[in-house]
Design a protein around this motif. Structure first.
Motif, mmCIF file in Angstrom:
data_model
loop_
_atom_site.group_PDB
_atom_site.id
_atom_site.type_symbol
_atom_site.label_atom_id
_atom_site.label_comp_id
_atom_site.label_asym_id
_atom_site.label_seq_id
_atom_site.Cartn_x
_atom_site.Cartn_y
_atom_site.Cartn_z
ATOM 1 N N GLU A 1 -7.747 -3.510 -12.358
ATOM 2 C CA GLU A 1 -6.876 -2.371 -12.651
ATOM 3 C C GLU A 1 -5.442 -2.841 -12.905
ATOM 4 O O GLU A 1 -4.770 -2.339 -13.809
ATOM 5 C CB GLU A 1 -6.909 -1.357 -11.510
ATOM 6 C CG GLU A 1 -6.095 -0.113 -11.817
ATOM 7 C CD GLU A 1 -6.130 0.931 -10.710
ATOM 8 O OE1 GLU A 1 -5.387 1.919 -10.844
ATOM 9 O OE2 GLU A 1 -6.859 0.773 -9.719
ATOM 10 N N ALA A 2 -4.983 -3.811 -12.119
ATOM 11 C CA ALA A 2 -3.640 -4.360 -12.326
ATOM 12 C C ALA A 2 -3.517 -4.947 -13.730
ATOM 13 O O ALA A 2 -2.510 -4.720 -14.417
ATOM 14 C CB ALA A 2 -3.335 -5.421 -11.271
ATOM 15 N N PRO B 1 -6.890 -8.006 -1.996
ATOM 16 C CA PRO B 1 -7.210 -7.155 -3.149
ATOM 17 C C PRO B 1 -8.640 -7.410 -3.619
ATOM 18 O O PRO B 1 -9.127 -8.534 -3.595
ATOM 19 C CB PRO B 1 -6.200 -7.588 -4.204
ATOM 20 C CG PRO B 1 -5.821 -8.982 -3.828
ATOM 21 C CD PRO B 1 -5.919 -9.038 -2.330
ATOM 22 N N THR B 2 -9.297 -6.344 -4.033
ATOM 23 C CA THR B 2 -10.652 -6.476 -4.558
ATOM 24 C C THR B 2 -10.583 -6.854 -6.032
ATOM 25 O O THR B 2 -9.532 -6.750 -6.671
ATOM 26 C CB THR B 2 -11.420 -5.147 -4.430
ATOM 27 O OG1 THR B 2 -10.780 -4.169 -5.259
ATOM 28 C CG2 THR B 2 -11.459 -4.656 -2.991
ATOM 29 N N ASP C 1 -1.512 -6.566 -2.445
ATOM 30 C CA ASP C 1 -1.910 -5.895 -1.216
ATOM 31 C C ASP C 1 -2.899 -6.790 -0.467
ATOM 32 O O ASP C 1 -3.513 -7.676 -1.053
ATOM 33 C CB ASP C 1 -2.546 -4.545 -1.540
ATOM 34 C CG ASP C 1 -2.439 -3.566 -0.381
ATOM 35 O OD1 ASP C 1 -1.848 -3.917 0.652
ATOM 36 O OD2 ASP C 1 -2.931 -2.439 -0.517
ATOM 37 N N GLN D 1 2.167 5.478 -7.660
ATOM 38 C CA GLN D 1 1.030 5.972 -8.427
ATOM 39 C C GLN D 1 0.846 7.486 -8.314
ATOM 40 O O GLN D 1 0.549 8.151 -9.296
ATOM 41 C CB GLN D 1 -0.246 5.263 -7.969
ATOM 42 C CG GLN D 1 -1.265 5.095 -9.041
ATOM 43 C CD GLN D 1 -2.297 4.038 -8.682
ATOM 44 O OE1 GLN D 1 -2.524 3.736 -7.517
ATOM 45 N NE2 GLN D 1 -2.927 3.472 -9.676
ATOM 46 N N LEU E 1 -1.127 -3.692 -6.539
ATOM 47 C CA LEU E 1 -2.576 -3.889 -6.595
ATOM 48 C C LEU E 1 -2.941 -5.353 -6.376
ATOM 49 O O LEU E 1 -3.922 -5.656 -5.693
ATOM 50 C CB LEU E 1 -3.118 -3.414 -7.949
ATOM 51 C CG LEU E 1 -3.197 -1.911 -8.128
ATOM 52 C CD1 LEU E 1 -3.333 -1.555 -9.603
ATOM 53 C CD2 LEU E 1 -4.362 -1.332 -7.336
ATOM 54 N N ARG E 2 -2.160 -6.258 -6.941
ATOM 55 C CA ARG E 2 -2.455 -7.689 -6.829
ATOM 56 C C ARG E 2 -2.117 -8.247 -5.453
ATOM 57 O O ARG E 2 -2.812 -9.114 -4.947
ATOM 58 C CB ARG E 2 -1.643 -8.492 -7.854
ATOM 59 C CG ARG E 2 -2.221 -8.606 -9.198
ATOM 60 C CD ARG E 2 -1.504 -9.599 -10.114
ATOM 61 N NE ARG E 2 -0.069 -9.700 -9.968
ATOM 62 C CZ ARG E 2 0.565 -10.759 -9.432
ATOM 63 N NH1 ARG E 2 -0.098 -11.782 -8.983
ATOM 64 N NH2 ARG E 2 1.877 -10.777 -9.362
ATOM 65 N N SER F 1 0.831 -1.199 0.000
ATOM 66 C CA SER F 1 0.000 0.000 0.000
ATOM 67 C C SER F 1 0.872 1.257 0.000
ATOM 68 O O SER F 1 0.617 2.203 -0.753
ATOM 69 C CB SER F 1 -0.927 -0.012 1.213
ATOM 70 O OG SER F 1 -1.740 1.122 1.227
ATOM 71 N N SER G 1 1.073 -2.525 -10.637
ATOM 72 C CA SER G 1 0.216 -3.704 -10.818
ATOM 73 C C SER G 1 0.516 -4.767 -9.764
ATOM 74 O O SER G 1 -0.400 -5.415 -9.255
ATOM 75 C CB SER G 1 0.354 -4.275 -12.225
ATOM 76 O OG SER G 1 1.576 -4.953 -12.376
ATOM 77 N N ARG H 1 2.614 1.572 -3.350
ATOM 78 C CA ARG H 1 1.664 1.999 -4.400
ATOM 79 C C ARG H 1 1.421 3.502 -4.361
ATOM 80 O O ARG H 1 1.356 4.155 -5.404
ATOM 81 C CB ARG H 1 0.354 1.241 -4.245
ATOM 82 C CG ARG H 1 -0.669 1.624 -5.287
ATOM 83 C CD ARG H 1 -1.949 0.852 -5.088
ATOM 84 N NE ARG H 1 -3.012 1.437 -5.885
ATOM 85 C CZ ARG H 1 -4.276 1.310 -5.609
ATOM 86 N NH1 ARG H 1 -4.666 0.595 -4.580
ATOM 87 N NH2 ARG H 1 -5.181 1.871 -6.368
ATOM 88 N N ASP I 1 -9.340 -3.944 -7.918
ATOM 89 C CA ASP I 1 -7.880 -3.793 -7.839
ATOM 90 C C ASP I 1 -7.183 -4.680 -8.861
ATOM 91 O O ASP I 1 -6.275 -4.245 -9.566
ATOM 92 C CB ASP I 1 -7.358 -4.159 -6.445
ATOM 93 C CG ASP I 1 -7.748 -3.172 -5.362
ATOM 94 O OD1 ASP I 1 -8.012 -1.994 -5.681
ATOM 95 O OD2 ASP I 1 -7.787 -3.597 -4.180
#
Length: 129
Positions: free
Chosen positions: A88-89, A81-82, A78, A46, A75-76, A39, A72, A42, A85
């Protein structure tokens, strides 16, 4: 070592936009990723590095593409991840791979690495369905 990397990055940021800031920031984010602080990495990648890299070295520069790839990963990996997420990755990796193929070619090692990351991302998405 992480404290020192943070201090160097903060100092370089104050000194203005240049390629050195991108490199120092990337090294800090890379260290955070190795420590599984996704996190935090990122946020740096970002919010600070990607806009800076696009301005300073350009969107097709290897440093910019590495930053995208690292985003990416964050995002994967963390915590919990939702689906959004991971989607987006995948989107980021697809864009990164398109640029890498155009700039470096389809057989370049970093193109192949990102293709493998995209495959892992698609596997994660399949498991989330």
């Amino acid at each position: 070592a992480l404290v020192l990397k943070r201090e160097v990055f903060a100092k370089r940021l104050r000194n203005g936009d240049n390629e050195d800031v991108v490199i120092v920031g990337y090294n800090l984010a890379d260290s955070l990723i190795k420590l599984k602080r996704y996190s935090e990495a990122r946020k740096i990648l970002q919010k600070q590095l990607l806009p800076l890299a696009n301005r300073v070295v350009g969107p097709d520069n290897d440093a910019t593409l590495r930053i995208m790839s690292h985003i990416s990963v964050c995002l994967r990996k963390d915590q919990a991840p939702t689906r959004a997420d991971v989607d987006e990755a995948a989107r980021i990796l697809q864009e990164c791979i398109q640029r890498r193929r155009r700039v470096f070619g389809p057989t370049h090692p970093t193109t192949r690495i990102d293709e493998k990351l995209l495959a892992k991302t698609h596997q994660l998405l399949a498991r989330m369905s």
